[in-house]
Write an enzyme that holds these catalytic residues in place. Structure first.
Site, mmCIF file in Angstrom:
data_model
loop_
_atom_site.group_PDB
_atom_site.id
_atom_site.type_symbol
_atom_site.label_atom_id
_atom_site.label_comp_id
_atom_site.label_asym_id
_atom_site.label_seq_id
_atom_site.Cartn_x
_atom_site.Cartn_y
_atom_site.Cartn_z
ATOM 1 N N ASP A 159 1.181 -1.233 0.013
ATOM 2 C CA ASP A 159 -0.543 0.145 0.134
ATOM 3 C C ASP A 159 0.946 1.067 -0.123
ATOM 4 O O ASP A 159 2.317 1.233 -0.007
ATOM 5 C CB ASP A 159 -0.949 0.271 1.305
ATOM 6 C CG ASP A 159 -1.256 -0.989 1.304
ATOM 7 O OD1 ASP A 159 -2.378 -1.268 0.706
ATOM 8 O OD2 ASP A 159 -1.903 -1.752 2.142
ATOM 9 N N LYS B 77 -4.287 3.178 -2.338
ATOM 10 C CA LYS B 77 -4.573 4.703 -3.127
ATOM 11 C C LYS B 77 -3.927 5.339 -4.447
ATOM 12 O O LYS B 77 -3.036 5.448 -4.258
ATOM 13 C CB LYS B 77 -5.511 5.679 -1.694
ATOM 14 C CG LYS B 77 -6.760 4.451 -1.645
ATOM 15 C CD LYS B 77 -7.056 6.276 -0.449
ATOM 16 C CE LYS B 77 -8.186 5.437 0.447
ATOM 17 N NZ LYS B 77 -8.072 5.971 1.439
ATOM 18 N N MET C 257 -7.197 7.647 12.103
ATOM 19 C CA MET C 257 -8.053 7.847 11.419
ATOM 20 C C MET C 257 -9.377 8.822 12.056
ATOM 21 O O MET C 257 -9.256 9.003 10.933
ATOM 22 C CB MET C 257 -8.491 6.640 10.197
ATOM 23 C CG MET C 257 -7.376 5.664 10.026
ATOM 24 S SD MET C 257 -8.566 3.840 9.334
ATOM 25 C CE MET C 257 -8.397 3.565 10.881
HETATM 26 C C1 SAM Z 1 -5.108 2.389 7.916
HETATM 27 S S1 SAM Z 1 -4.979 2.943 9.363
HETATM 28 C C2 SAM Z 1 -3.292 1.890 9.188
HETATM 29 C C3 SAM Z 1 -2.757 1.359 10.762
HETATM 30 C C4 SAM Z 1 -1.513 0.398 10.674
HETATM 31 N N1 SAM Z 1 -1.956 -0.670 10.167
HETATM 32 C C5 SAM Z 1 -0.400 0.778 12.151
HETATM 33 O O1 SAM Z 1 -0.870 -0.498 12.401
HETATM 34 O O2 SAM Z 1 -0.457 1.638 12.595
HETATM 35 C C6 SAM Z 1 -4.403 4.432 9.144
HETATM 36 C C7 SAM Z 1 -4.242 5.522 10.136
HETATM 37 O O3 SAM Z 1 -2.645 5.016 10.871
HETATM 38 C C8 SAM Z 1 -2.603 5.390 11.919
HETATM 39 N N2 SAM Z 1 -0.949 6.284 11.124
HETATM 40 C C9 SAM Z 1 -0.544 5.349 10.253
HETATM 41 N N3 SAM Z 1 1.512 5.559 10.301
HETATM 42 C C10 SAM Z 1 1.296 6.954 11.361
HETATM 43 C C11 SAM Z 1 1.941 7.504 11.086
HETATM 44 N N4 SAM Z 1 3.466 7.876 11.218
HETATM 45 N N5 SAM Z 1 1.687 8.904 11.955
HETATM 46 C C12 SAM Z 1 0.498 9.305 13.093
HETATM 47 N N6 SAM Z 1 -0.032 8.058 12.265
HETATM 48 C C13 SAM Z 1 -0.336 7.228 11.851
HETATM 49 C C14 SAM Z 1 -3.296 7.282 11.254
HETATM 50 O O4 SAM Z 1 -4.350 7.643 12.474
HETATM 51 C C15 SAM Z 1 -3.641 6.432 9.900
HETATM 52 O O5 SAM Z 1 -5.419 7.294 9.396
#
Ligand code: SAM
Length: 236
Positions: A33, A54, A166
């Protein structure tokens, strides 16, 4: 044929596990992704790469289409790596992909990743639990699938710390819901692009965090553990 469902960590390429690197080195195909950092793809030198995230202006793949690609690639190759940001099972739909593989009788192996939900707060000095302050954490999505018949998230959490993923698009609605159950002065910390060069941190309270400029991707951490972060980072 074997499929590795692999967590890539929150962004900093050094936060990937050794096990994930080894799986990438052996990969014939890598499905990925939008990652916070594409640098880790370099470990899969000889692999074919398939982007399933996306893409602006294009139809992006539905989960059932991704499952189908995964199953087909697994049937045609020895080692397939399915790489996902953070941990594959934390709001990563990794469970759905595991079930699709299981139904087809395809062998799969699971490699966890450092989830942004806990790893990102840790890197800035914000412990999600802390003796005497927080004995429990809730991880919650701030953006439920709008096609669901009924909302599953009720926001009446009793955990001391709430981490919203998110969570930026609906932050006003969601903090308003949480304030029905928690003190409006409860501290909040928002971390944008955690562990990356463009990381940005914004603090406030449940009642005023929406007045501040915040951009996704970001985590929203709510609870008195935020005071610990503020204690060691006086300027934020
Ligand atoms: C679809 S979820 C996936 C989460 C992922 N599987 C995890 O364990 O971190 C995506 C969300 O994770 C959070 N996120 C992922 N990476 C991030 C980062 N480096 N900094 C802040 N938020 C992050 C945000 O809230 C983002 O909208």
């Amino acid at each position: 044929m074997v499929v590795y469902l692999v967590g890539a960590g929150p962004g900093d390429p050094e936060l990937i596990t050794l096990k994930a690197v080894n799986a990438l080195k052996n990969a014939d195909v890598v499905l990925y992704d939008k990652l916070a950092n594409d640098e880790i793809l370099k470990y899969a030198k000889d692999a074919k790469f398939i982007y399933v995230g996306k893409q602006a202006g294009k139809h992006y793949k539905r989960q059932d289409e991704i499952n189908e690609i995964l199953v087909n690639e697994a049937k045609e190759n020895d080692v397939v790596v399915r790489l996902k940001g953070g941990d594959p099972f934390v709001f990563g739909r990794g469970g759905e992909e595991m079930l699709a593989l299981f139904k087809e009788g395809i062998e799969f192996k699971l490699i966890p990743g450092v989830t942004s939900a806990i790893g990102v707060p840790t890197t800035i000095g914000l412990p999600v639990t802390h003796r005497g302050v927080s004995t429990s954490v809730t991880l919650v999505t701030g953006h439920e699938d709008p096609t669901k018949n009924e909302k599953q998230v009720k926001w009446d959490f009793t955990a001391d710390t709430i981490v919203i993923l998110m969570g930026i698009g609906n932050i006003a609605e969601n903090t308003a819901e949480i304030m029905k159950y928690k003190d409006p002065d409860t501290p909040v910390c928002v971390i944008e692009n955690g562990t990356m060069e463009n990381q940005r941190i914004v603090t406030g309270t449940l009642k005023d965090i929406t007045e501040k400029e915040i951009n996704p991707p970001a985590l929203v951490v709510i609870g008195h553990v935020v005071d610990l972060f503020k204690e060691i980072n006086k300027e934020v």
